[in-house]
Design a protein around this motif. Structure first.
Motif, PDB file in Angstrom:
ATOM      1  N   TYR A 179       3.058  -5.213   5.694  1.00 39.89           N
ATOM      2  CA  TYR A 179       4.266  -4.557   6.196  1.00 39.89           C
ATOM      3  C   TYR A 179       3.927  -3.241   6.898  1.00 39.89           C
ATOM      4  O   TYR A 179       4.418  -2.959   7.998  1.00 39.89           O
ATOM      5  N   ILE A 180       3.083  -2.425   6.261  1.00 39.85           N
ATOM      6  CA  ILE A 180       2.729  -1.126   6.844  1.00 39.85           C
ATOM      7  C   ILE A 180       2.032  -1.323   8.193  1.00 39.85           C
ATOM      8  O   ILE A 180       2.352  -0.641   9.179  1.00 39.85           O
ATOM      9  N   ALA A 181       1.091  -2.241   8.235  1.00 39.37           N
ATOM     10  CA  ALA A 181       0.363  -2.477   9.490  1.00 39.37           C
ATOM     11  C   ALA A 181       1.309  -2.925  10.595  1.00 39.37           C
ATOM     12  O   ALA A 181       1.194  -2.475  11.746  1.00 39.37           O
ATOM     13  N   GLU A 182       2.274  -3.789  10.256  1.00 38.47           N
ATOM     14  CA  GLU A 182       3.240  -4.254  11.257  1.00 38.47           C
ATOM     15  C   GLU A 182       4.075  -3.093  11.786  1.00 38.47           C
ATOM     16  O   GLU A 182       4.322  -2.988  12.994  1.00 38.47           O
ATOM     17  N   GLN A 183       4.522  -2.207  10.866  1.00 45.01           N
ATOM     18  CA  GLN A 183       5.363  -1.076  11.274  1.00 45.01           C
ATOM     19  C   GLN A 183       4.606  -0.119  12.183  1.00 45.01           C
ATOM     20  O   GLN A 183       5.112   0.312  13.230  1.00 45.01           O
ATOM     21  N   VAL A 184       3.384   0.214  11.799  1.00 43.05           N
ATOM     22  CA  VAL A 184       2.618   1.202  12.561  1.00 43.05           C
ATOM     23  C   VAL A 184       2.161   0.619  13.895  1.00 43.05           C
ATOM     24  O   VAL A 184       2.181   1.309  14.928  1.00 43.05           O
ATOM     25  N   GLN A 185       1.755  -0.620  13.879  1.00 45.02           N
ATOM     26  CA  GLN A 185       1.283  -1.230  15.123  1.00 45.02           C
ATOM     27  C   GLN A 185       2.422  -1.419  16.120  1.00 45.02           C
ATOM     28  O   GLN A 185       2.198  -1.459  17.330  1.00 45.02           O
ATOM     29  N   ARG A 186       3.650  -1.521  15.603  1.00 42.83           N
ATOM     30  CA  ARG A 186       4.814  -1.614  16.487  1.00 42.83           C
ATOM     31  C   ARG A 186       5.086  -0.271  17.159  1.00 42.83           C
ATOM     32  O   ARG A 186       5.420  -0.201  18.336  1.00 42.83           O
ATOM     33  N   SER A 187       4.950   0.818  16.367  1.00 40.11           N
ATOM     34  CA  SER A 187       5.167   2.155  16.917  1.00 40.11           C
ATOM     35  C   SER A 187       4.593   3.191  15.965  1.00 40.11           C
ATOM     36  O   SER A 187       5.060   3.308  14.827  1.00 40.11           O
ATOM     37  N   THR A 188       3.617   3.941  16.438  1.00 43.20           N
ATOM     38  CA  THR A 188       3.022   4.976  15.584  1.00 43.20           C
ATOM     39  C   THR A 188       3.949   6.166  15.413  1.00 43.20           C
ATOM     40  O   THR A 188       3.706   7.033  14.568  1.00 43.20           O
ATOM     41  N   ASP A 189       5.017   6.248  16.195  1.00 44.64           N
ATOM     42  CA  ASP A 189       5.946   7.377  16.104  1.00 44.64           C
ATOM     43  C   ASP A 189       7.145   7.081  15.207  1.00 44.64           C
ATOM     44  O   ASP A 189       7.911   7.985  14.883  1.00 44.64           O
ATOM     45  N   PRO A 219       9.019   6.215  11.733  1.00 43.63           N
ATOM     46  CA  PRO A 219       8.746   6.308  10.296  1.00 43.63           C
ATOM     47  C   PRO A 219       8.969   4.967   9.597  1.00 43.63           C
ATOM     48  O   PRO A 219       9.692   4.099  10.093  1.00 43.63           O
ATOM     49  N   PHE A 220       8.327   4.787   8.462  1.00 41.30           N
ATOM     50  CA  PHE A 220       8.550   3.606   7.630  1.00 41.30           C
ATOM     51  C   PHE A 220       8.619   4.062   6.179  1.00 41.30           C
ATOM     52  O   PHE A 220       8.172   5.153   5.833  1.00 41.30           O
ATOM     53  N   PHE A 221       9.198   3.222   5.341  1.00 39.50           N
ATOM     54  CA  PHE A 221       9.301   3.538   3.916  1.00 39.50           C
ATOM     55  C   PHE A 221       8.873   2.324   3.112  1.00 39.50           C
ATOM     56  O   PHE A 221       9.283   1.194   3.420  1.00 39.50           O
ATOM     57  N   VAL A 222       8.043   2.545   2.104  1.00 35.53           N
ATOM     58  CA  VAL A 222       7.610   1.477   1.199  1.00 35.53           C
ATOM     59  C   VAL A 222       7.810   1.948  -0.236  1.00 35.53           C
ATOM     60  O   VAL A 222       7.335   3.030  -0.606  1.00 35.53           O
ATOM     61  N   TYR A 223       8.526   1.155  -0.999  1.00 34.06           N
ATOM     62  CA  TYR A 223       8.637   1.385  -2.451  1.00 34.06           C
ATOM     63  C   TYR A 223       7.856   0.275  -3.121  1.00 34.06           C
ATOM     64  O   TYR A 223       8.270  -0.891  -3.096  1.00 34.06           O
ATOM     65  N   LEU A 224       6.715   0.596  -3.678  1.00 36.84           N
ATOM     66  CA  LEU A 224       5.803  -0.389  -4.255  1.00 36.84           C
ATOM     67  C   LEU A 224       5.773  -0.198  -5.767  1.00 36.84           C
ATOM     68  O   LEU A 224       5.119   0.716  -6.273  1.00 36.84           O
ATOM     69  N   ALA A 225       6.500  -1.057  -6.477  1.00 42.60           N
ATOM     70  CA  ALA A 225       6.656  -0.907  -7.929  1.00 42.60           C
ATOM     71  C   ALA A 225       5.841  -1.981  -8.649  1.00 42.60           C
ATOM     72  O   ALA A 225       6.348  -3.059  -8.967  1.00 42.60           O
ATOM     73  N   TYR A 226       4.572  -1.697  -8.875  1.00 40.05           N
ATOM     74  CA  TYR A 226       3.738  -2.625  -9.650  1.00 40.05           C
ATOM     75  C   TYR A 226       4.326  -2.811 -11.048  1.00 40.05           C
ATOM     76  O   TYR A 226       4.804  -1.845 -11.657  1.00 40.05           O
ATOM     77  N   ASP A 227       4.260  -4.026 -11.580  1.00 38.01           N
ATOM     78  CA  ASP A 227       4.775  -4.236 -12.936  1.00 38.01           C
ATOM     79  C   ASP A 227       3.643  -4.320 -13.964  1.00 38.01           C
ATOM     80  O   ASP A 227       3.858  -4.728 -15.100  1.00 38.01           O
ATOM     81  N   THR A 228       2.435  -3.939 -13.571  1.00 33.92           N
ATOM     82  CA  THR A 228       1.334  -3.862 -14.527  1.00 33.92           C
ATOM     83  C   THR A 228       0.964  -2.404 -14.742  1.00 33.92           C
ATOM     84  O   THR A 228       1.122  -1.595 -13.826  1.00 33.92           O
ATOM     85  N   PRO A 229       0.458  -2.011 -15.910  1.00 31.81           N
ATOM     86  CA  PRO A 229       0.319  -2.875 -17.081  1.00 31.81           C
ATOM     87  C   PRO A 229       1.675  -3.105 -17.735  1.00 31.81           C
ATOM     88  O   PRO A 229       2.513  -2.211 -17.778  1.00 31.81           O
ATOM     89  N   HIS A 230       1.902  -4.307 -18.203  1.00 32.04           N
ATOM     90  CA  HIS A 230       3.164  -4.609 -18.867  1.00 32.04           C
ATOM     91  C   HIS A 230       2.881  -5.592 -19.982  1.00 32.04           C
ATOM     92  O   HIS A 230       1.731  -5.938 -20.246  1.00 32.04           O
ATOM     93  N   ALA A 231       3.926  -6.061 -20.621  1.00 36.43           N
ATOM     94  CA  ALA A 231       3.740  -6.814 -21.855  1.00 36.43           C
ATOM     95  C   ALA A 231       2.928  -8.089 -21.675  1.00 36.43           C
ATOM     96  O   ALA A 231       2.243  -8.528 -22.596  1.00 36.43           O
TER      97      ALA A 231
END
Length: 333
Positions: free
Chosen positions: A14-24, A26-38
């Protein structure tokens, strides 16, 4: 595929697609890993060499093999240093150490995989030339947990006192003692935020909405609990102090770990509240009424919360401020 790798690869794509489309743009990524978990699931293979645009985990898009790490046996890979790690199982230095139980080899591996994934994403930002002007925030939602879905007797229970991940504090996930709620946050934005600084002023996850809004040059939503931390991060202000409020409910007691104070072990939780005002934290467990007194601790001088200052006549005004503040802050659901 291992979900941590899957989410890292998807975020990189996703990040590469956003930046390669336009370096000017902005983009936002919320990356919520669920590890370590039960579940404490582990990867299928070692993390690929390198990182960034051409290394690390990569999204292939091939049916049945969406990533380059979708090979090897499912739930099988343990980092070698954890597979061979030993510990003093009987608190006797004269006896030989024994291997870490498999449960904790898994826990350490899942934590390490997040470190690999975040490093991979940072390398990508550098490869794309946007690292200097990208704000990265890394934090966690709560203290270590005492839970796992691993089958017994093959696996020992997952207890938070094996690694003492609660640090110098008492409490774990689902507690409102410091060990349950106090988490570090690591922030990087080289273009705006000076490096090599430690900010001790408390904040909460809900402050990041206001912070990101200010960074983007837009007003924060009218209904928002937080304040922008940007002036604090950029050294424009010495403080943006505001109350930090946490409320939780749980039917199980605080664990009786030997590292915890006797007054905290096996403490019934039920309805719990925490409010932080300056250096002082007010904590209530098993709340019966809004009139219940808070236990009050100076968590800067006493991070384990060993000295309850609620009886100090000089702090009676603080007791009343805390009671009124939580009534204003809480929203029943």
């Amino acid at each position: 595929a291992y979900t941590t790798d899957l989410w890292t690869a998807a975020a990189k794509r996703y990040i590469a697609e956003q930046v390669q489309r336009s370096t000017d743009s902005p983009f936002f990524v919320y990356l919520a890993y669920d590890t370590p978990h039960a579940v404490l699931e582990v990867p299928t293979q070692a993390y690929p060499q390198g990182g960034g645009l051409n290394g690390g985990v990569q999204w292939t898009g091939e049916p049945g093999r969406m990533l380059n790490t979708a090979s090897g046996a499912v739930d099988s890979y343990i980092y070698p240093e954890y597979a061979s790690a030993t510990y003093d199982h009987d608190d006797n230095p004269a006896t030989p150490e024994t291997a870490w139980p498999k449960t904790y080899q898994r826990y350490a591996t899942s934590c390490r995989r997040i470190d690999d994934g975040v490093g991979d994403i940072v390398a990508l930002l550098q490869d794309l030339g946007v690292y200097e002007n990208t704000i990265i925030v890394f934090s966690s939602d709560n203290g270590p947990s005492k839970e796992s879905y691993l089958p017994e007797p093959e696996y020992v229970p997952n207890d938070a006192d094996f690694f003492n991940s609660f640090g110098p504090f008492d409490g774990i996930k689902r507690d409102t003692w410091e060990g349950g709620v106090r988490e570090p946050a690591i922030v990087s934005w080289p273009a705006r935020i000076p490096g090599d600084q430690v900010i001790a002023e408390p904040s909460a996850m809900y402050d990041w909405l206001a912070t990101f809004a200010e960074a983007a040059g837009i007003p924060e939503p009218a209904r928002s609990d937080g304040v922008s931390l940007l002036p604090l991060l950029t050294n424009e202000k010495a403080s943006v102090a505001h109350p930090v409020y946490v409320e939780s409910f749980n039917n199980r007691p605080t664990p009786s770990y030997g590292e915890f104070l006797p007054s905290h072990r096996d403490r019934p939780r039920k309805q719990m509240q925490l409010i932080r005002l300056g250096d002082f934290t007010g904590v209530r467990y098993d709340i019966q009424s809004a009139e219940d007194d808070f236990e009050i601790y100076n968590v800067v001088e006493d991070p384990q919360e060993s000295r309850n200052l609620a009886g100090d006549p000089a702090l009676q005004g603080l007791q009343e401020r805390m009671k009124k503040a939580v009534l204003r802050a809480r929203r029943p659901n």
